[in-house]
Design an enzyme around this catalytic site. Structure first.
Site, PDB file in Angstrom:
ATOM      1  N   CYS A   1      94.030 118.104 138.154  1.00 40.34           N
ATOM      2  CA  CYS A   1      93.781 119.525 137.980  1.00 40.34           C
ATOM      3  C   CYS A   1      93.362 119.791 136.541  1.00 40.34           C
ATOM      4  O   CYS A   1      93.949 119.233 135.612  1.00 40.34           O
ATOM      5  CB  CYS A   1      95.071 120.287 138.307  1.00 40.34           C
ATOM      6  SG  CYS A   1      94.941 122.073 138.117  1.00 40.34           S
TER       7      CYS A   1
ATOM      8  N   GLU B   1      92.337 124.464 145.589  1.00 40.62           N
ATOM      9  CA  GLU B   1      91.944 125.709 144.902  1.00 40.62           C
ATOM     10  C   GLU B   1      92.657 126.921 145.521  1.00 40.62           C
ATOM     11  O   GLU B   1      93.056 127.836 144.806  1.00 40.62           O
ATOM     12  CB  GLU B   1      90.426 125.898 144.929  1.00 40.62           C
ATOM     13  CG  GLU B   1      89.650 124.822 144.193  1.00 40.62           C
ATOM     14  CD  GLU B   1      90.152 124.545 142.786  1.00 40.62           C
ATOM     15  OE1 GLU B   1      90.566 125.503 142.082  1.00 40.62           O
ATOM     16  OE2 GLU B   1      90.149 123.380 142.372  1.00 40.62           O
TER      17      GLU B   1
END
Length: 196
Positions: free
Chosen positions: A105, A148
């Protein structure tokens, strides 16, 4: 314009995003800046909370995964050129076998871990022109979208790890919050007065 990416530990990453409408201020510019920020950081997805905005907006471009020779030709084709904006997304269902894949991430640089997710999702969302769509995705495409989507729900991939893994990563995560990490893109660290 590239925006600073918010680092692990910032409260905005824990907020459930609010829905927006077509009147959201400077939305087109925001989306354009998010694309630029994501590409500069070599990401395949970016959610609004990662640039400090607790709203239900994320974007995905899985083209970099299309070169992966471990994937079937069909999967490579699905990933190549897949570029979308998701506004006010809601999952309709997550089904299929859970499978592990090594995730990272942009808000948690230098940490990658295997995360289990279901294989197939159906999602309803608005595109950047506020046209409503309901679509089903599977495999790696579904996974990127799930990652997401978690961001707009205030969830990070590290939340899905075992308690032992979380304990082992605690010190590294604390260092990220403090800005004690080398990254080649702009970040804003919650425990530092100034981001870079």
């Amino acid at each position: 314009m590239t925006l600073p990416i918010v680092a692990y530990g910032d409260p905005v990453l824990r907020k459930v995003g609010k829905e927006i409408d077509a009147e959201y201020p400077n939305l087109k510019e925001l989306i354009s800046n998010m694309w630029e920020t994501m590409y500069k950081a070599s990401g395949v997805g970016l959610a609004a909370p990662q640039v400090g905005l607790p709203i239900r907006l994320f974007l995905v471009d899985t083209t970099p995964f299309a070169d992966d020779e471990d994937l079937s030709l069909e999967e490579q084709k699905a990933l190549d050129g897949f570029k979308k904006v998701f506004i006010n997304a809601q999952f309709e269902e997550e089904i299929g076998q859970e499978w592990a894949f090594n995730e990272g991430c942009l808000s948690i640089p230098d940490i990658r871990e295997d995360v289990k997710r279901k294989d197939t999702i159906t999602i309803t969302y608005l595109d950047e022109n506020f046209k409503k769509k309901t679509e089903t995705y599977n495999g790696l495409l579904a996974r990127v979208i799930q990652h997401e989507y978690d961001h707009i729900e205030g969830v990070l991939f590290t939340d899905k790890l075992s308690p032992l893994k979380k304990r082992l990563l605690k010190g590294r995560l604390a260092n990220i919050s403090k800005g004690k990490i080398d990254v080649d893109y702009r970040m804003r660290f919650p425990e530092m007065k100034k981001g870079r």
